[in-house]
Write a protein that holds these residues in place. Structure first.
Motif: not given
Length: 212
Positions: A141-152, A185-191, A203-208
């Protein structure tokens, strides 16, 4: 004979060349491994297993045969990696909360949580529907992280967002599985970007996601 597997017939008899003998040995090995595999996983008798092996042995890919060899040698106990897995196979329709980590991918020894992690709810939600499956990241609540992207297919796509909930398709993840638990486990590189500009490596992040 044109492909070098057989010698020219002498006295009406065909003979294998060295190349033909090698190919024959490989074919026999495939046949025996497939026969054993079908017997182990289905309990069918040897004759039926051999019949199925005859159908498969000429078409199976090297990767498929290697997986069967691993199964026969080690049993179904080793971790395997999957892409494009349909989680609808393992779950009924519904929402499933799961633990996750969001990491800076370039920092691994030790791993560092990304700054955005503290702004997200503690669980990611796997939403399963027959028509569409996704993981849902929700900000606190009351937090924001901006835009989230995924790669395909090497293209960055902005994730759908509604009221601080970001939807990530399940087919962008790589999954680890073993015999005890179908998926672990599920892993993806998002941004994550502040604005709607295409992501840069910074901007890349690893979502595990720890799948249960």
């Amino acid at each position: 004979m044109k492909k070098g597997f057989l010698c020219e017939p002498e006295n009406g008899h065909l003979e294998l060349t060295d190349k033909g003998k090698l190919e024959g040995m490989e074919c026999l090995a495939r046949h025996e491994k497939l026969t054993q595999f079908f017997q182990m996983v289905s309990g069918m008798d040897q004759q039926r297993a051999q019949e199925d092996a005859c159908r498969v042995e000429h078409y199976i890919s090297p990767e498929g045969l290697k997986g069967i060899e691993n199964f026969l040698q080690y049993g179904d106990v080793y971790d395997r990696i999957y892409d494009d897995m349909d989680l609808y196979t393992f779950y009924e329709d519904g929402d499933f909360p799961m633990a996750f980590g969001l990491y800076e991918p370039e920092r691994r020894n030790p791993r560092f949580l990304a700054t955005e992690y503290e702004k997200l709810e503690q669980s990611v939600i796997l939403r399963v529907k027959k028509s569409q499956n996704c993981f849902r990241l929700k900000t606190k609540k009351d937090e924001s992280i901006g835009c989230v992207w995924y790669r395909r297919d090497e293209e960055w796509i902005q994730a759908k967002e509604e009221k601080g909930v970001y939807q990530l398709p399940t087919d962008i993840f790589t999954y680890t599985a073993n015999t005890g638990i179908p998926v672990t486990e599920a892993v993806a590189i998002i941004a994550i970007t502040r604005f709607e500009q295409k992501p840069l490596p910074i901007d890349y992040r690893e979502l595990n996601i720890h799948v249960w």
